[in-house]
Design an enzyme around this catalytic site. Structure first.
Site, mmCIF file in Angstrom:
data_model
loop_
_atom_site.group_PDB
_atom_site.id
_atom_site.type_symbol
_atom_site.label_atom_id
_atom_site.label_comp_id
_atom_site.label_asym_id
_atom_site.label_seq_id
_atom_site.Cartn_x
_atom_site.Cartn_y
_atom_site.Cartn_z
ATOM 1 N N ASP A 1 -2.055 7.427 9.546
ATOM 2 C CA ASP A 1 -1.346 6.636 10.552
ATOM 3 C C ASP A 1 0.146 6.832 10.346
ATOM 4 O O ASP A 1 0.570 7.708 9.592
ATOM 5 C CB ASP A 1 -1.730 5.151 10.456
ATOM 6 C CG ASP A 1 -1.585 4.598 9.042
ATOM 7 O OD1 ASP A 1 -0.617 5.005 8.343
ATOM 8 O OD2 ASP A 1 -2.415 3.781 8.611
ATOM 9 N N SER B 1 0.798 -1.221 0.000
ATOM 10 C CA SER B 1 0.000 0.000 0.000
ATOM 11 C C SER B 1 0.834 1.277 0.000
ATOM 12 O O SER B 1 0.331 2.347 -0.366
ATOM 13 C CB SER B 1 -0.930 0.021 1.217
ATOM 14 O OG SER B 1 -0.177 -0.124 2.416
ATOM 15 N N ASN C 1 4.525 -5.625 5.191
ATOM 16 C CA ASN C 1 3.592 -6.662 5.625
ATOM 17 C C ASN C 1 4.239 -8.034 5.815
ATOM 18 O O ASN C 1 3.580 -8.960 6.289
ATOM 19 C CB ASN C 1 2.445 -6.778 4.614
ATOM 20 C CG ASN C 1 1.686 -5.471 4.476
ATOM 21 O OD1 ASN C 1 1.318 -4.847 5.463
ATOM 22 N ND2 ASN C 1 1.470 -5.033 3.245
ATOM 23 N N HIS D 1 1.181 5.108 6.264
ATOM 24 C CA HIS D 1 0.681 5.543 4.960
ATOM 25 C C HIS D 1 0.746 7.057 4.798
ATOM 26 O O HIS D 1 0.285 7.795 5.665
ATOM 27 C CB HIS D 1 -0.755 5.072 4.769
ATOM 28 C CG HIS D 1 -0.906 3.598 4.858
ATOM 29 N ND1 HIS D 1 -1.226 2.954 6.036
ATOM 30 C CD2 HIS D 1 -0.739 2.634 3.916
ATOM 31 C CE1 HIS D 1 -1.274 1.648 5.820
ATOM 32 N NE2 HIS D 1 -0.980 1.426 4.549
ATOM 33 N N GLY E 1 -1.826 -4.232 1.535
ATOM 34 C CA GLY E 1 -1.920 -5.397 2.403
ATOM 35 C C GLY E 1 -1.099 -6.595 1.973
ATOM 36 O O GLY E 1 -1.111 -7.637 2.636
#
Length: 503
Positions: A466, A281, A348, A469, A316
């Site tokens: 957050d 992402s 991830n 990102h 993700g």
């Protein structure tokens, strides 16, 4: 014995066919183009995205009936094209019924004598001369006017029964109050005067092309028909525009060359190279204004007239799930020789291996595996480095060029320093790139240093959602950093397509 006779007959047939084909080809009239880099840039292969109109005029003509030879050479003037023997090479080949398209002027305005190029001509069309001891060639030389050199080419072409056509030089991509400056008081005028004097066709390419550019407007012309980096040499589209204007003018002329112009030419522009982005992402188009991957902003730093950015990153995903879900196979099946693949994972991969999202990969670059049972199916999970090397290796097998990047840093500041992943995913990415001899950009470290130079407060708006990102502003910041990093890799061909805006 019978087979030998059959083979002999076949060989003679092939030889006869080749001979008659060459003989037939030699009877075709030939269109020769002579000029500077705006007629043929470099080797005529589009290096740097720059082309000459002589490279495309053949697409407007019926090449089953007429041949095309582009003899133009970048950097030459009407004078040096002849001094270097380039015109003589054409003249020696000319036959009755051939055509010579002539365009000079861009380089004739240089110094008459210097140690760099010594290519200038005397302004105008007069018979005045200047005697020089050429500082470049170390030879004594009589320099003539621009018109004198053009007239010499015209007269010598006519002496061989060829048909000369004079074009004024294409305009530069310079603008003043929405208008493109003409050269109708200098080289365009003098080219016209020689055409009138010699009673040959004149194509006012400068005026015709300037008019078309003004119809399009500066904003559309720059970046499509010309590049910001170069106001003189057109792109492929600019070269096609010039070639189309020449053939349009020929259609209304009395010259027999108009009989070879195609009614519906199919113009083939150079195929764009593709740049595939694969990652998570932090690179992907997440369709969320508070979570924008840098891959979304990346095209604005690229010459998208020559390359296509295809963002296949997916939020993700880890290296493991990008492979398992067939996302990598989808990209791999589209790859062609010369394409690029930019690979960035790690955010991830630290997840759980055998529970929850089932996306974690084993740590490191080793060959160890772990069997994971999920929904009654057994999956063999590999290390992060193993998956990275697989992507790199399989991209190279398709002839594509892989570029590995370490992951973007998070907005976390332990001890007032941006958190790095130097010893883990950044290092493992680097090792994978080194093992497979791929290009590597330590984006994690480069961006982290930039963040520290800006300070916490200025970086904070980059992360509206957050600590992982970025929003649009942070994505553009990271994309520019990627572009700047690519520009520094000397052996990477992708750097040629990167355009860093001037500050």
């Amino acid at each position: 014995m019978k087979s030998i006779k059959i083979l002999s007959v076949l060989c003679l047939t092939v030889l006869f066919f080749n001979f008659t084909s060459k003989q037939k080809d030699n009877t075709k009239p030939t269109v020769y183009t002579v000029g500077d880099s705006t007629v043929k840039n470099g080797r005529g292969d589009g290096s740097g995205g720059l082309w000459g109109w002589g490279d495309y005029i053949g697409q407007f003509l019926d090449t089953t009936k007429v041949r095309i030879e582009n003899h133009a050479l970048g950097g030459t003037s009407s004078r040096t094209f002849q001094d270097k023997g380039l015109w003589t090479a054409v003249l020696n080949k000319l036959k009755k019924g051939d055509y010579v398209l002539i365009q000079f002027g861009h380089n004739d305005d240089g110094p008459l004598n210097d140690t760099l190029r010594a290519r200038g001509t005397i302004k105008g069309i007069g018979d005045e001369t200047k005697e020089i001891d050429n500082l470049l060639t170390k030879k004594h030389e009589t320099v003539h006017s621009y018109g004198w050199y053009i007239q010499k080419v015209v007269q010598e072409a006519k002496s061989k029964g060829a048909i000369p056509i004079i074009c004024s030089p294409i305009p530069r991509n310079d603008w003043k109050e929405g208008k493109v400056p003409r050269n109708d008081k200098s080289y365009g005028l003098w080219a016209r005067q020689i055409a009138e004097k010699e009673k040959v066709t004149f194509i006012n390419l400068n005026e015709k092309m300037a008019v078309e550019m003004e119809k399009l407007g500066e904003q559309k012309v720059t970046g499509t028909y010309f590049y910001k980096k170069d106001h003189t040499h057109p792109s492929a589209k600019g070269a096609v525009l010039a070639a189309s204007l020449i053939t349009n003018e020929l259609k209304t002329s009395k010259i027999s060359l108009k009989n070879y112009i195609l009614k519906n030419p199919k113009i083939v522009l150079p195929a764009k190279k593709k740049v595939f982005l694969i990652g998570d992402s932090t690179m992907a188009n997440n369709k969320n204004e508070n979570a924008v991957g840098w891959g979304v902003a990346f095209p604005q730093y690229c010459d998208t007239t020559r390359i296509e950015i295809i963002n296949k990153a997916r939020g993700g995903r880890s290296t493991r799930t990008f492979e398992k879900e067939g996302l990598w196979t989808e990209v791999k099946n589209q790859l062609k020789a010369g394409d690029y693949v930019m690979i960035q994972f790690g955010h991830n991969d630290a997840g759980a291996i055998d529970k929850e999202k089932f996306r974690g990969s084993l740590k490191g670059n080793g060959d160890e595996t772990q069997q994971v049972v999920r929904d009654s199916l057994t999956e063999t999970v590999h290390t992060f480095g193993w998956y990275m090397q697989k992507f790199i290796r399989e991209a190279k097998e398709k002839g594509a060029i892989p570029i590995v990047l370490s992951q973007t840093p998070r907005n976390e500041w332990p001890n007032n320093k941006v958190e790095r992943r130097t010893d883990t995913y950044g290092n493992w990415s680097k090792i994978a790139a080194e093992r497979e001899k791929a290009f590597y950009i330590d984006l994690n470290e480069i961006v982290a240093q930039k963040y520290e130079n800006l300070g916490k407060e200025k970086v904070k708006p980059f992360f509206p959602k957050d600590h992982t990102h970025t929003g649009a502003e942070g994505a553009a910041f990271n994309a520019l950093t990627v572009a700047e990093s690519l520009k520094k890799i000397k052996d990477c061909g992708l750097r040629e397509y990167i355009e860093i805006p001037s500050k």
